[in-house]
Each structure stands twice: as structure tokens, then as C-alpha cells.
Scaffold this active site. Structure first.
Site, PDB file in Angstrom:
ATOM      1  N   ASN A   7       0.666  -1.221  -0.017  1.00 18.66           N
ATOM      2  CA  ASN A   7       0.064   0.097   0.170  1.00 18.66           C
ATOM      3  C   ASN A   7       0.920   1.095  -0.172  1.00 18.66           C
ATOM      4  O   ASN A   7       1.521   1.655   0.877  1.00 18.66           O
ATOM      5  CB  ASN A   7      -0.928   0.086   1.292  1.00 18.66           C
ATOM      6  N   GLU A  34      -3.873   1.912  -2.696  1.00 23.71           N
ATOM      7  CA  GLU A  34      -3.997   3.486  -2.692  1.00 23.71           C
ATOM      8  C   GLU A  34      -3.110   3.975  -3.451  1.00 23.71           C
ATOM      9  O   GLU A  34      -2.282   4.891  -2.830  1.00 23.71           O
ATOM     10  CB  GLU A  34      -3.837   3.670  -1.241  1.00 23.71           C
ATOM     11  N   ASP A 147      -4.140  -4.851   0.668  1.00 23.01           N
ATOM     12  CA  ASP A 147      -4.476  -4.423   1.996  1.00 23.01           C
ATOM     13  C   ASP A 147      -6.034  -4.762   2.292  1.00 23.01           C
ATOM     14  O   ASP A 147      -6.733  -4.144   1.824  1.00 23.01           O
ATOM     15  CB  ASP A 147      -4.348  -2.647   1.899  1.00 23.01           C
ATOM     16  N   ASN A 149      -7.290  -4.431   5.219  1.00 22.92           N
ATOM     17  CA  ASN A 149      -7.880  -3.644   6.348  1.00 22.92           C
ATOM     18  C   ASN A 149      -8.433  -4.621   7.594  1.00 22.92           C
ATOM     19  O   ASN A 149      -9.763  -4.203   8.171  1.00 22.92           O
ATOM     20  CB  ASN A 149      -8.867  -2.472   6.004  1.00 22.92           C
ATOM     21  N   ASP A 218      -1.852  -6.334   5.885  1.00 23.14           N
ATOM     22  CA  ASP A 218      -1.741  -6.641   4.621  1.00 23.14           C
ATOM     23  C   ASP A 218      -1.472  -7.852   4.388  1.00 23.14           C
ATOM     24  O   ASP A 218      -0.376  -8.555   5.208  1.00 23.14           O
ATOM     25  CB  ASP A 218      -0.494  -5.736   4.137  1.00 23.14           C
ATOM     26  N   ASP A 247       2.928   4.619   5.258  1.00 25.87           N
ATOM     27  CA  ASP A 247       2.716   4.231   6.605  1.00 25.87           C
ATOM     28  C   ASP A 247       2.548   2.476   6.551  1.00 25.87           C
ATOM     29  O   ASP A 247       2.358   1.900   7.573  1.00 25.87           O
ATOM     30  CB  ASP A 247       1.451   4.751   7.172  1.00 25.87           C
ATOM     31  N   HIS A 248       2.800   1.764   5.588  1.00 27.67           N
ATOM     32  CA  HIS A 248       2.582   0.447   5.236  1.00 27.67           C
ATOM     33  C   HIS A 248       4.144  -0.009   4.962  1.00 27.67           C
ATOM     34  O   HIS A 248       4.882   0.821   4.183  1.00 27.67           O
ATOM     35  CB  HIS A 248       1.702   0.008   4.272  1.00 27.67           C
TER      36      HIS A 248
END
Length: 257
Positions: A7, A34, A147, A149, A218, A247-248
Site C-alpha cells: 500500500n 491506494e 491491504d 484492512n 496486509d 505508513d505500510h
């Protein structure tokens, strides 16, 4: 064959990080989520310049998924999930690479929960489960990477008690993930590392990366025939520490085809 998911949290903002990671690790396939860019503004040439061809499903400002392959063009076989003709969010893309069907997905976050966004998350999950069952019945090797989530278990969160009311950890989300796996899908990281603390996401706030206060959201799910060919799996967590990084962290597997 090395297959990764990442991501990128905005492909233009993170392009130097993405290109550096690709050049250093050389995955055969990389699924991106994303993108946050419309279809016509995807940085195709920058990827071609380092040997990666791509198919992508863009969307202005939000969402967006792509599948990259080293030295070959991924053969797109589908985009989007059936079941909601009004859903215009770019969250799913499918392509064949080296005889493996790659499904790249960006599952809805779902917060705040309960509420319409959480309802959409669960509905999207239901559509994914229907499609995933069809993929398993096709008897071809499949990887569903992206991802999700979803924090599957308490092992997958730093201080899980803080996430009890979050859409990523609510019982409905975790149950949907378990129902998906119950079809026969194998969680690659947990197959090889069943009891290790492994995270794939660290928030930008409160020095989360420095404290290793992360989440594992993920995932790469493998069809049963591929699970027996899995030789390694991990997270390139150091990428999260690079300047202007997502941030991943990228997550990857290696399979012997």
C-alpha cells in the site's frame, strides 16, 4: 517467483520510495494499493524505465490498485467485483503473470463503525468471498494480495485492546476474513511464521514505527496448490523507515512454481 503487495499511500508522493524498493528487492510481481491518482496520471514511464510493466485501475484522490510485473506485461483478466453495479470505487484488479492469477485488492477501511462505511466494508467483503470461491473452483494457482484492512487476531496488533471498537478489528470483520480463509485460502505469512509478531502497518503518529507499535493488515492469501510451493515470506519493514515513506511496509512471498 517473488510476489509482493504494498500500500503506497499515494503513488506520486511515494514514487521515489517505490522505485528504490523495486530496484533493491526485484519482485517478479508487485501489487500496489491506494494509488490516489486518476487512470491517465499513473506514472507508467517511470516504472518502465526500471523494467516494470503495469496494469492499473485508478481513481482521482482515493483508492486505486495496480499490478506490476518485471520484464513482462501482466495480462489483465478483470477489474472490480460483481454484485454492486453502483460501486465506482477502484479496489480490485486481476491479472495473469507466469501462469498465476494475481488478485490485487484494497478492502474498505470501514470506519467509523458502526455506520454506512462499515456496512460497505462488509458488503464488499461478501462480494469478495463470492468471487474468491469462483476462483478456487477454477483450479488455477491464485494469490489474493493486498491491504485487507483486517487485523485477523490479537497477535496481529500492538495492544489489541485499543482496537476493539475499530472497523479493522471488530468481530464482523475478523469473521469475514475467517470465512474467506475457510474456503481453502492460506494466509502465507502465518503458514511460515505462525506465532511471530509481524506487522505491516505503522501509523505516522506517536512514533509508532520507532516503537514497533504496528498492525498486520496486509495479507497474501494463497490457493491450496500454491501453499505447498511457498518457500519464504516476510515484510520489508525497513522501507517504512525511509524518508517520505508510506505508513505500510511491503509484504512478499516466494513460491517455487
Amino acid at each position: 517467483m517473488k510476489i509482493a503487495t504494498y500500500n503506497v499511500n499515494g503513488i506520486h508522493a511515494r514514487l521515489p520510495v517505490l522505485l528504490r524498493w523495486l530496484e533493491e528487492t526485484q519482485p517478479d510481481v508487485a501489487c500496489l494499493q491506494e494509488l490516489k491518482t486518476p487512470q491517465e496520471k499513473f506514472p507508467e514511464q517511470a516504472l518502465l524505465d526500471i523494467g516494470y510493466q503495469a496494469v492499473w485501475h485508478g481513481q482521482k484522490s482515493w483508492n486505486g490498485v495496480a499490478i506490476l510485473a518485471k520484464e513482462q506485461k501482466p495480462e489483465e483478466v478483470g477489474r472490480g467485483l460483481a454484485g454492486d453495479p453502483e460501486d465506482e470505487q477502484s479496489r480490485y484488479l486481476e491479472a495473469m503473470v507466469n501462469g498465476v492469477l494475481i488478485g490485487c485488492l484494497y478492502l474498505p477501511n470501514g470506519n467509523p463503525a458502526p455506520g454506512p462505511k462499515f456496512d460497505y466494508k462488509l458488503q464488499w467483503f461478501d462480494r469478495l468471498k463470492v468471487h474468491a470461491a469462483d476462483l478456487l473452483s477454477s483450479n488455477i494457482p491464485v494469490v489474493l494480495a493486498g491491504d485487507y484492512n483486517v487485523i485477523p487476531t490479537e497477535l496481529d496488533a500492538y495492544k489489541p485492546e485499543r482496537w476493539v471498537e475499530d472497523a479493522l478489528f471488530r468481530p464482523e470483520s475478523r469473521a469475514s476474513f475467517e470465512e474467506l480463509k475457510a474456503q481453502g485460502w492460506i494466509d502465507a505469512l502465518r503458514l511460515l511464521h505462525p506465532n511471530e509478531t509481524i506487522y505491516t502497518f505503522w501509523d505516522y503518529f506517536r512514533n509508532a514505527y520507532g516503537r514497533n507499535a504496528g498492525l498486520r493488515i496486509d495479507h497474501l492469501l494463497l490457493s491450496p496448490d500454491l501453499a505447498g510451493k511457498l518457500v519464504s515470506a516476510g515484510v520489508d519493514r525497513e522501507v517504512r523507515g525511509w524518508e517520505k515513506s508510506s505508513d505500510h511496509g511491503p509484504v512478499w512471498i516466494e513460491v517455487n512454481l
